[in-house]
Motif scaffolding. Structure first.
Motif, PDB file in Angstrom:
ATOM      1  N   ALA A   1       0.845  -1.207   0.000  1.00 25.01           N
ATOM      2  CA  ALA A   1       0.000   0.000   0.000  1.00 25.01           C
ATOM      3  C   ALA A   1       0.877   1.253   0.000  1.00 25.01           C
ATOM      4  CB  ALA A   1      -0.925  -0.012   1.214  1.00 25.01           C
ATOM      5  N   ALA A   2       1.970   1.225   0.771  1.00 24.39           N
ATOM      6  CA  ALA A   2       2.853   2.385   0.860  1.00 24.39           C
ATOM      7  C   ALA A   2       3.506   2.669  -0.485  1.00 24.39           C
ATOM      8  CB  ALA A   2       3.919   2.153   1.932  1.00 24.39           C
ATOM      9  N   GLU A   3       3.919   1.634  -1.175  1.00 24.48           N
ATOM     10  CA  GLU A   3       4.561   1.832  -2.470  1.00 24.48           C
ATOM     11  C   GLU A   3       3.589   2.496  -3.451  1.00 24.48           C
ATOM     12  OE1 GLU A   3       6.322  -1.707  -4.075  1.00 24.48           O
ATOM     13  OE2 GLU A   3       6.749  -0.710  -5.986  1.00 24.48           O
ATOM     14  N   ALA A   4       2.363   2.001  -3.482  1.00 22.07           N
ATOM     15  CA  ALA A   4       1.356   2.592  -4.384  1.00 22.07           C
ATOM     16  C   ALA A   4       1.051   4.034  -3.976  1.00 22.07           C
ATOM     17  CB  ALA A   4       0.086   1.742  -4.360  1.00 22.07           C
ATOM     18  N   PHE A   5       0.967   4.260  -2.676  1.00 19.65           N
ATOM     19  CA  PHE A   5       0.686   5.630  -2.209  1.00 19.65           C
ATOM     20  C   PHE A   5       1.808   6.576  -2.623  1.00 19.65           C
ATOM     21  CE2 PHE A   5       0.900   9.082   0.886  1.00 19.65           C
ATOM     22  CZ  PHE A   5      -0.382   9.597   0.769  1.00 19.65           C
ATOM     23  N   ARG A   6       3.060   6.140  -2.379  1.00 18.77           N
ATOM     24  CA  ARG A   6       4.211   6.978  -2.698  1.00 18.77           C
ATOM     25  C   ARG A   6       4.338   7.228  -4.195  1.00 18.77           C
ATOM     26  NH1 ARG A   6       7.209   3.154   0.347  1.00 18.77           N
ATOM     27  NH2 ARG A   6       8.185   2.639  -1.634  1.00 18.77           N
ATOM     28  N   GLU A   7       4.138   6.167  -4.985  1.00 21.27           N
ATOM     29  CA  GLU A   7       4.412   6.259  -6.417  1.00 21.27           C
ATOM     30  C   GLU A   7       3.301   6.964  -7.186  1.00 21.27           C
ATOM     31  OE1 GLU A   7       7.297   5.372  -7.754  1.00 21.27           O
ATOM     32  OE2 GLU A   7       7.950   4.831  -5.734  1.00 21.27           O
ATOM     33  N   GLU A   8       2.045   6.699  -6.804  1.00 19.48           N
ATOM     34  CA  GLU A   8       0.931   7.192  -7.630  1.00 19.48           C
ATOM     35  C   GLU A   8       0.003   8.144  -6.912  1.00 19.48           C
ATOM     36  OE1 GLU A   8      -1.061   3.596  -8.729  1.00 19.48           O
ATOM     37  OE2 GLU A   8       0.867   2.687  -9.214  1.00 19.48           O
ATOM     38  N   ARG A   9      -0.398   7.766  -5.712  1.00 15.22           N
ATOM     39  CA  ARG A   9      -1.516   8.486  -5.095  1.00 15.22           C
ATOM     40  C   ARG A   9      -1.128   9.889  -4.626  1.00 15.22           C
ATOM     41  NH1 ARG A   9      -5.755   7.224  -6.984  1.00 15.22           N
ATOM     42  NH2 ARG A   9      -6.906   7.934  -5.152  1.00 15.22           N
ATOM     43  N   VAL A  10      -0.011  10.003  -3.918  1.00 11.71           N
ATOM     44  CA  VAL A  10       0.293  11.318  -3.347  1.00 11.71           C
ATOM     45  C   VAL A  10       0.516  12.346  -4.448  1.00 11.71           C
ATOM     46  CG1 VAL A  10       2.795  10.920  -3.051  1.00 11.71           C
ATOM     47  CG2 VAL A  10       1.620  12.545  -1.569  1.00 11.71           C
ATOM     48  N   THR A  11       1.155  11.964  -5.533  1.00 12.36           N
ATOM     49  CA  THR A  11       1.404  12.931  -6.611  1.00 12.36           C
ATOM     50  C   THR A  11       0.098  13.285  -7.343  1.00 12.36           C
ATOM     51  OG1 THR A  11       2.108  11.030  -7.912  1.00 12.36           O
ATOM     52  CG2 THR A  11       3.846  12.438  -7.027  1.00 12.36           C
ATOM     53  N   LYS A  12      -0.799  12.319  -7.443  1.00 14.77           N
ATOM     54  CA  LYS A  12      -2.077  12.626  -8.102  1.00 14.77           C
ATOM     55  C   LYS A  12      -2.858  13.677  -7.295  1.00 14.77           C
ATOM     56  CE  LYS A  12      -6.026  10.593 -10.386  1.00 14.77           C
ATOM     57  NZ  LYS A  12      -6.904   9.459 -10.565  1.00 14.77           N
ATOM     58  N   TYR A  13      -2.922  13.487  -5.980  1.00 17.91           N
ATOM     59  CA  TYR A  13      -3.585  14.492  -5.133  1.00 17.91           C
ATOM     60  C   TYR A  13      -2.832  15.821  -5.177  1.00 17.91           C
ATOM     61  CZ  TYR A  13      -6.830  11.246  -2.774  1.00 17.91           C
ATOM     62  OH  TYR A  13      -7.837  10.375  -2.477  1.00 17.91           O
ATOM     63  N   PHE A  14      -1.502  15.762  -5.089  1.00 19.39           N
ATOM     64  CA  PHE A  14      -0.725  17.012  -5.068  1.00 19.39           C
ATOM     65  C   PHE A  14      -0.861  17.771  -6.384  1.00 19.39           C
ATOM     66  CE2 PHE A  14       2.577  17.277  -1.441  1.00 19.39           C
ATOM     67  CZ  PHE A  14       1.630  16.879  -0.522  1.00 19.39           C
ATOM     68  N   ASP A  15      -0.885  17.042  -7.508  1.00 22.39           N
ATOM     69  CA  ASP A  15      -1.101  17.715  -8.806  1.00 22.39           C
ATOM     70  C   ASP A  15      -2.411  18.505  -8.755  1.00 22.39           C
ATOM     71  OD1 ASP A  15       1.215  16.595  -9.813  1.00 22.39           O
ATOM     72  OD2 ASP A  15       0.189  15.063 -11.012  1.00 22.39           O
ATOM     73  N   HIS A  16      -3.431  17.856  -8.185  1.00 23.15           N
ATOM     74  CA  HIS A  16      -4.751  18.498  -8.122  1.00 23.15           C
ATOM     75  C   HIS A  16      -4.719  19.749  -7.235  1.00 23.15           C
ATOM     76  CE1 HIS A  16      -9.093  18.801  -8.186  1.00 23.15           C
ATOM     77  NE2 HIS A  16      -9.118  18.811  -6.870  1.00 23.15           N
TER      78      HIS A  16
END
Ligand SMILES: N[C@@H](CCC(=O)N[C@@H](CS)C(=O)NCC(=O)O)C(=O)O
Length: 245
Positions: free
Chosen positions: A140-155
């Motif tokens: 879960a951490a790997e997916a959060f670090r790689e994809e999720r946090v940047t998607k939210y931050f881009d927004h």
């Protein structure tokens, strides 16, 4: 200063209660942190009493209770909802319903990422210990670090670019900005390597975080004993095995 509100939240963590504390601090409004002046058992008993009472009760903390005036005794839960309630009561609305609703929309998106941050260390169930779900937490951490946090931050970076900044509305701070501050602080604590790697791509988020830290009431609160430290019982937990650049 008299305290017009009671805040009920678990006493030993910042948790979701911190989003409410920071906004109250920015507003310059005092509150009593009831489970800190008492203890967690007081919170459990207060929630049970409300569940048995006539009003609709909070499902979970944080919740805020009005202590004075016509609304005395009114209790309201859900972070984004509490912040919208406070915005209305303390005349921090923009005067434009659509803009106010868009701010709540952004706030609810912070609610979403906060839930994902929690689920990184509790991916199977909130009812199990971290130690019992460590393998799933790594994935879960790997997916959060790689994809999720940047998607939210881009927004959020894009939202901050709609006006001149440093806040999402421009010169006037809102509940979204104080919550974004807490999100950045929490992620810096939980994922220091990942945040160091990505932050330069998000200058508006960092500028907003820095501007919130300068709001008079926020600065005072951050320097006070009321701002307890992040820890591994909270939502933003630093487990080195879950972080990487
Ligand atoms: N969406 C709610 C979430 C509230 C929540 O999950 N509170 C946690 C503490 S941070 C809790 O005590 N949950 C108990 C439960 O879910 O059973 C909010 O933003 O206020």
């Amino acid at each position: 200063m008299s305290a017009p509100y009671d805040l009920w939240y678990w006493p030993s963590i910042q948790g979701r209660g911190e989003f409410v504390r920071l906004y109250l601090a920015a507003l310059g409004v005092a509150w009593r942190d009831r489970a800190r002046t008492g203890d967690a058992q007081d919170l459990v008993e207060d929630m049970e009493a409300r569940e048995q009472g006539d009003d609709f009760a909070p499902y979970a903390p944080p919740y805020l209770v009005v202590r004075e005036g016509d609304d005395e005794g009114f209790a309201i839960a859900q972070v984004a909802h509490i912040l919208a309630f406070l915005t209305d009561r303390h005349d921090r609305g923009t005067g434009d319903l659509k803009t106010d609703l868009h701010l709540i929309q952004l706030q609810l998106t912070i609610t979403d990422i906060v839930a994902e941050v929690h689920d990184v260390h509790h991916p199977v169930s909130g009812g199990l210990y971290y130690e019992d779900q460590k393998d799933a937490a790594k994935r879960a951490a790997e997916a959060f670090r790689e994809e999720r946090v940047t998607k939210y931050f881009d927004h959020f970076e894009t939202a901050l670019g709609k006006r001149d900044g440093p806040y999402v509305l421009g010169n006037e701070w809102s509940h979204f900005d104080t919550s974004l501050f807490q999100l950045v602080e929490g992620l810096r604590y939980a994922f220091p390597q990942r945040m160091a790697a990505i932050e330069s791509a998000y200058p508006r988020i960092v500028a907003c975080r820095d501007a919130v830290a300068e709001i008079e009431g926020v600065t005072r609160y951050l320097d006070s004993d009321e701002r307890i430290a992040f820890n591994e019982d909270g939502i933003f937990r630093h487990y080195p095995e879950l972080d990487a650049a």
